[in-house]
Design an enzyme around this catalytic site. Sequence first.
Site, short mmCIF file in Angstrom:
data_model
loop_
_atom_site.label_atom_id
_atom_site.label_comp_id
_atom_site.label_asym_id
_atom_site.label_seq_id
_atom_site.Cartn_x
_atom_site.Cartn_y
_atom_site.Cartn_z
N SER A 25 0.81 -1.22 0.00
CA SER A 25 0.00 0.00 0.00
C SER A 25 0.84 1.27 0.00
O SER A 25 0.50 2.23 -0.71
CB SER A 25 -0.96 0.00 1.19
OG SER A 25 -1.97 -0.98 1.03
N LYS A 73 -10.64 -3.99 10.11
CA LYS A 73 -11.75 -3.45 9.29
C LYS A 73 -13.08 -3.51 10.04
O LYS A 73 -13.95 -2.67 9.81
CB LYS A 73 -11.88 -4.24 7.99
CG LYS A 73 -10.69 -4.13 7.06
CD LYS A 73 -10.88 -5.01 5.84
CE LYS A 73 -9.64 -5.07 4.97
NZ LYS A 73 -9.83 -5.92 3.77
N ASN A 94 -12.44 -0.43 5.48
CA ASN A 94 -10.99 -0.55 5.28
C ASN A 94 -10.32 0.80 5.12
O ASN A 94 -9.12 0.88 4.90
CB ASN A 94 -10.68 -1.43 4.06
CG ASN A 94 -11.05 -0.75 2.75
OD1 ASN A 94 -12.06 -0.04 2.67
ND2 ASN A 94 -10.24 -0.94 1.73
N ARG A 157 -14.79 -23.65 6.37
CA ARG A 157 -14.51 -24.78 7.24
C ARG A 157 -15.57 -24.90 8.33
O ARG A 157 -15.97 -25.99 8.70
CB ARG A 157 -13.14 -24.60 7.90
CG ARG A 157 -11.95 -24.88 6.99
CD ARG A 157 -10.70 -25.12 7.83
NE ARG A 157 -9.56 -25.45 7.00
CZ ARG A 157 -8.55 -24.63 6.75
NH1 ARG A 157 -8.56 -23.41 7.23
NH2 ARG A 157 -7.54 -25.02 5.99
N THR A 158 -16.01 -23.76 8.86
CA THR A 158 -16.99 -23.73 9.95
C THR A 158 -18.21 -22.96 9.49
O THR A 158 -18.19 -21.73 9.41
CB THR A 158 -16.37 -23.04 11.19
OG1 THR A 158 -15.13 -23.67 11.51
CG2 THR A 158 -17.31 -23.13 12.38
N ARG A 161 -19.42 -19.60 10.88
CA ARG A 161 -18.71 -18.36 10.58
C ARG A 161 -19.40 -17.56 9.49
O ARG A 161 -19.22 -16.35 9.37
CB ARG A 161 -17.27 -18.67 10.12
CG ARG A 161 -16.30 -18.98 11.22
CD ARG A 161 -14.89 -18.65 10.77
NE ARG A 161 -14.69 -17.22 10.62
CZ ARG A 161 -13.87 -16.66 9.74
NH1 ARG A 161 -13.19 -17.41 8.90
NH2 ARG A 161 -13.73 -15.36 9.67
N GLY A 243 -4.27 -11.11 -6.87
CA GLY A 243 -4.76 -10.26 -5.80
C GLY A 243 -4.26 -8.83 -5.85
O GLY A 243 -4.89 -7.92 -5.28
#
Length: 282
Positions: A25, A73, A94, A157-158, A161, A243
């Site tokens: 950044s 954030k 952000n 995974r969960t 969440r 990304g």
Amino acid sequence: MSDGAAPLAPHRLAVLGSPIAHSKSPALHRAAYAVLGFDWQYEAVEVASAGLADFVGSRDASWRGLSLTMPLKQEVLPLVDELDRRARLTGAANTVRFDGGRRLGFNTDIGGIVGALADAGVSHSARAGVVGGGATAASAIAAIAELGASEVEVFVRTPARAAALEPLAGSLGLRIAVRPIAELASAEGLDLVVATVPGGTELGVRPGAALTAGSVLLEVAYDPWPSPLVAAWLDGGGTVVHGLGMLLHQALLQVRVFANGDPEAALPGEAEVLAAMRASIA
């Protein structure tokens, strides 16, 4: 660059996180301000969750704003006076602009995702997937809705969440299905997948051939590169969007916020600004 207007006063800005030394950044923002002719300082500052409130509260009048990484954030929300529409929608900011004693929070991640995909020729999605269930996943879902999708599958995974993502998707008119992460191996019928997990995360599953062949992957993390998921996607012959594209476009919107107070208000000579920012991370 100068358009004859009086230069803005010197200001300080920073990106906060822990760890933060790897952040690109500062290079992006410094490149932008050099083109704009602003005498602004932008640095990376190591700030963990426990120190966020003290850091934000102790900034003096020389400070213009902050960029924030996860989990800051979400943790910054109680510290700001006003949120823009996208930050309210996703529950994540952000970007913070200091404005006459007030703190204004913005979410530029959504626009960053849309911009990165546009650079790669992706301007529409019908049925998309998201890997991960945190704040960046919320921004990904909002971006997917802006691309016109009607359905999103979230791989985690969960499953608990992802609970907060269901009302968000509903408010955007998206049908949502939450899947175990293992189902990436058998997923099909998606045209876009946005991975929002931290860089280098080992998911313990390889994407199936139907998924890599039929959908574009945007991996929002850029360090380390390639991630295990990106490597598997490329091994399968799939298309991957780096990304750094999201980082670039969300940073451009942050520069708009810091300069103009509005992520929708274009900068003077913005094409030149964007080109310099892109070159700074090439």
